[in-house]
Design a protein around this motif. Structure first.
Motif: not given
Length: 193
Positions: A136-144, A169-177, A182-186
């Motif tokens: 949660p502390g990294t939300r809003g940052l660029e994915r990279a 990767r798995e955690a970010l995929d779950e969050e995205r799903a 809300t960050a742009e996908e790279e």
């Protein structure tokens, strides 16, 4: 009202001069007991402390051997307790725990036994929990940037690069799903395997 040194029976220096000096073995025993009172220590940590206090090596060896005989020094128990505490408390992986134990002078065989108490599944579960708390502390940052920060955090705790990247990767995929990201996908980050 505070009493003066004279009212308390003289200055500390004068009291010390009235007490007979301790022989090296008594000094070594007293130092070891004092150090072991606060926290468990390894044999090497105690030996280093005795060396710094100019306790003769043969006297130090005798005192340390006696402390081992009566169970006051037990590097195997120290290593097992260290692994349990630092893994659950700080989320450290086997690699980081092994390094810390070696730095404290624990024998390589005892280090292997202690870190062997953690299995890969337990280690992965702990890494996932660390990610869950930090994500949660990294939300809003660029994915990279999120990947670098989260994988770097796991790497500093001793997790392998492959495991760290896979779990991030798995955690970010779950969050995205779940629609939380809300960050742009790279896409290039997800294509590299």
């Amino acid at each position: 009202m505070e009493r003066t040194p004279r009212e308390r029976g003289g200055s500390p220096e004068s009291r010390a001069s009235r007490e007979p000096p301790l022989d090296p073995e008594e000094r070594a025993r007293a130092l070891c007991l004092r150090l072991l009172t606060g926290t468990p220590r390894t044999r090497r940590q105690l030996a280093d402390a005795l060396r710094k206090r100019d306790i003769p090596e043969d006297v130090a060896e005798h005192v340390l051997a006696r402390f081992e005989d009566v169970g006051l020094i037990d590097d195997r128990a120290f290593a097992n307790a260290w692994v349990e505490s630092r893994h659950h408390g700080r989320g450290l992986a086997r690699r980081a725990l092994a390094r810390e134990l070696r730095n404290r002078g624990v024998d390589a065989e005892q280090v292997s036994e202690a870190v062997g108490l953690l299995d890969a599944e337990q280690e992965e579960t702990t890494a996932r929990e660390l990610l869950r708390r930090r994500l949660p502390g990294t939300r809003g940052l660029e994915r990279a940037k999120r990947v670098r920060r989260l994988a770097g955090m796991l790497a500093r705790k001793g997790y392998s690069e492959g495991l760290a990247l896979r779990l991030v990767r798995e955690a970010l995929d779950e969050e995205r799903a779940a629609g939380l990201d809300t960050a742009e996908e790279e896409p290039w980050l997800w294509d590299a395997e």
